[in-house]
Design a protein around this motif. Sequence first.
Motif, PDB file in Angstrom:
ATOM      1  N   HIS A 190      -8.264  36.985 -26.166  1.00  0.00           N
ATOM      2  CA  HIS A 190      -8.460  38.390 -25.764  1.00  0.00           C
ATOM      3  C   HIS A 190      -9.617  38.531 -24.786  1.00  0.00           C
ATOM      4  N   ILE A 191     -10.630  37.670 -24.911  1.00  0.00           N
ATOM      5  CA  ILE A 191     -11.780  37.755 -24.002  1.00  0.00           C
ATOM      6  C   ILE A 191     -11.394  37.251 -22.608  1.00  0.00           C
ATOM      7  N   ALA A 192     -10.619  36.174 -22.562  1.00  0.00           N
ATOM      8  CA  ALA A 192     -10.179  35.657 -21.265  1.00  0.00           C
ATOM      9  C   ALA A 192      -9.397  36.736 -20.517  1.00  0.00           C
ATOM     10  N   GLU A 193      -8.532  37.430 -21.243  1.00  0.00           N
ATOM     11  CA  GLU A 193      -7.719  38.479 -20.627  1.00  0.00           C
ATOM     12  C   GLU A 193      -8.589  39.650 -20.171  1.00  0.00           C
ATOM     13  N   ARG A 194      -9.549  39.988 -20.987  1.00  0.00           N
ATOM     14  CA  ARG A 194     -10.443  41.099 -20.670  1.00  0.00           C
ATOM     15  C   ARG A 194     -11.277  40.803 -19.419  1.00  0.00           C
ATOM     16  N   VAL A 195     -11.779  39.578 -19.338  1.00  0.00           N
ATOM     17  CA  VAL A 195     -12.564  39.176 -18.166  1.00  0.00           C
ATOM     18  C   VAL A 195     -11.677  39.217 -16.917  1.00  0.00           C
ATOM     19  N   ALA A 196     -10.450  38.707 -17.050  1.00  0.00           N
ATOM     20  CA  ALA A 196      -9.546  38.689 -15.890  1.00  0.00           C
ATOM     21  C   ALA A 196      -9.328  40.106 -15.368  1.00  0.00           C
ATOM     22  N   ARG A 197      -9.088  41.040 -16.273  1.00  0.00           N
ATOM     23  CA  ARG A 197      -8.831  42.418 -15.841  1.00  0.00           C
ATOM     24  C   ARG A 197     -10.060  43.037 -15.199  1.00  0.00           C
ATOM     25  N   GLU A 198     -11.203  42.800 -15.818  1.00  0.00           N
ATOM     26  CA  GLU A 198     -12.429  43.399 -15.283  1.00  0.00           C
ATOM     27  C   GLU A 198     -12.758  42.841 -13.895  1.00  0.00           C
ATOM     28  N   HIS A 199     -12.646  41.518 -13.759  1.00  0.00           N
ATOM     29  CA  HIS A 199     -12.999  40.915 -12.481  1.00  0.00           C
ATOM     30  C   HIS A 199     -12.015  41.302 -11.378  1.00  0.00           C
ATOM     31  N   LYS A 200     -10.769  41.504 -11.764  1.00  0.00           N
ATOM     32  CA  LYS A 200      -9.787  41.934 -10.777  1.00  0.00           C
ATOM     33  C   LYS A 200     -10.161  43.332 -10.265  1.00  0.00           C
ATOM     34  N   ARG A 201     -10.594  44.165 -11.196  1.00  0.00           N
ATOM     35  CA  ARG A 201     -10.988  45.531 -10.840  1.00  0.00           C
ATOM     36  C   ARG A 201     -12.264  45.515  -9.986  1.00  0.00           C
ATOM     37  N   TYR A 202     -13.227  44.716 -10.396  1.00  0.00           N
ATOM     38  CA  TYR A 202     -14.516  44.690  -9.697  1.00  0.00           C
ATOM     39  C   TYR A 202     -14.442  43.979  -8.351  1.00  0.00           C
ATOM     40  N   PHE A 203     -13.685  42.883  -8.299  1.00  0.00           N
ATOM     41  CA  PHE A 203     -13.803  41.983  -7.147  1.00  0.00           C
ATOM     42  C   PHE A 203     -12.507  41.759  -6.372  1.00  0.00           C
ATOM     43  N   GLY A 204     -11.386  42.281  -6.866  1.00  0.00           N
ATOM     44  CA  GLY A 204     -10.087  41.994  -6.242  1.00  0.00           C
ATOM     45  C   GLY A 204     -10.053  42.340  -4.769  1.00  0.00           C
ATOM     46  N   ILE A 247      -4.665  32.660 -19.004  1.00  0.00           N
ATOM     47  CA  ILE A 247      -3.646  31.985 -19.816  1.00  0.00           C
ATOM     48  C   ILE A 247      -4.369  31.406 -21.007  1.00  0.00           C
ATOM     49  N   GLY A 248      -3.996  31.828 -22.192  1.00  0.00           N
ATOM     50  CA  GLY A 248      -4.706  31.372 -23.377  1.00  0.00           C
ATOM     51  C   GLY A 248      -6.172  31.722 -23.248  1.00  0.00           C
ATOM     52  N   LYS A 249      -7.048  30.745 -23.451  1.00  0.00           N
ATOM     53  CA  LYS A 249      -8.478  30.997 -23.360  1.00  0.00           C
ATOM     54  C   LYS A 249      -9.023  30.694 -21.966  1.00  0.00           C
ATOM     55  N   HIS A 250      -8.132  30.457 -21.014  1.00  0.00           N
ATOM     56  CA  HIS A 250      -8.539  30.082 -19.658  1.00  0.00           C
ATOM     57  C   HIS A 250      -8.444  31.271 -18.712  1.00  0.00           C
ATOM     58  N   THR A 251      -9.433  31.401 -17.810  1.00  0.00           N
ATOM     59  CA  THR A 251      -9.289  32.402 -16.753  1.00  0.00           C
ATOM     60  C   THR A 251      -9.203  31.678 -15.420  1.00  0.00           C
ATOM     61  N   LEU A 252      -8.435  32.297 -14.514  1.00  0.00           N
ATOM     62  CA  LEU A 252      -8.178  31.694 -13.217  1.00  0.00           C
ATOM     63  C   LEU A 252      -8.416  32.722 -12.122  1.00  0.00           C
ATOM     64  N   HIS A 253      -9.443  32.477 -11.315  1.00  0.00           N
ATOM     65  CA  HIS A 253      -9.751  33.316 -10.161  1.00  0.00           C
ATOM     66  C   HIS A 253      -9.120  32.647  -8.955  1.00  0.00           C
ATOM     67  N   ARG A 254      -8.168  33.342  -8.334  1.00  0.00           N
ATOM     68  CA  ARG A 254      -7.444  32.741  -7.206  1.00  0.00           C
ATOM     69  C   ARG A 254      -8.055  33.157  -5.881  1.00  0.00           C
TER      70      ARG A 254
END
Length: 273
Positions: free
Chosen positions: A5-19, A50-57
């Motif tokens: 859940h934290i990996a997903e939360r970070v992904a969403r936040e960073h997409k919003r902040y930095f996308g 994905i799972g506990k992994h976050t991926l910044h593309r």
Amino acid sequence: MPEGHIAERVAREHKRYFGRQRLRIDSPQGKFEHGAGLLDGACLVNVTAIGKHTLHRFRRDENAPAARDLWMHVHLGLYGKWASGDLPAPALRGMVRVRLLGEQHWAELRGPTTCEVLNGAGLKRLTERLGEDPLHTKLSGAAAYAKIANSGRPIGELLMDQAVVSGVGNVYRAEVLFRHGIAPHRPGNRIAAEEWTALWMDLETLMRSGVRLGRIITTAAADRDSRSRTVHPADQYYVYRRHGLPCRVCGTPVSVELAAGRRLYYCAVCQPA
DNA sequence: GCAAAATGTCAAG
DNA sequence: TTGACCTTTTGCA
């Protein structure tokens, strides 16, 4: 702290902040200096989990072929942590592995178990070794069940195996098994298909709530107070870290044992062998 | 001031 | 099965 859940939360936040922004990226601590050099100034195209992994593309040039994209792959491990906020960024303090600076926001990463740059081939290798993630709604859990139903390993161990289900950690494992009255020791091949379906759907519900709340709450307290702000930490879980305390349902002291190096919590009465 | 713990993973023995 | 690793926070002297 970090389950899926934290990996997903970070992904969403960073997409919003930095996308869609070109980011300044550095590694004040130095351990990611080379990777930061590869990514600094590139455009953040997407952030996923994905799972506990976050991926910044990242894509360096607008016109560059997607085949040359690079990913920053982060796994928080046991105590890695992201912090973030509005610019200006705070003064550096402690060991900062990666710092991201965008147009209006900053983010800092400390203590991850993994922080590396992957190309498309590396990303493929990663995703191929991960099982289905309950937060990915298109997935049915059928592939995970195929592995479980064919295994004599205990369900408590299978749930923690990231090649079977990705994103579940020690808290979700203990809590979901309690909620379904299943002993963690029961072999995977003795989990009925209907039981698995119920477990899988519940994992999705619990993990979605975890993404929303930023913490894991599995007890009825969460149903009563969907905002969770007023849910006291002592009421967050049924069994996780409650060994010796009375089971919330039957009053029997909650059990704990060491399994594969991790503490395994359960109620011997509510989750009979 | 120092030890221990924390929702994890991997590799060595 | 055990230890190593990543870092901060908490609790006890």
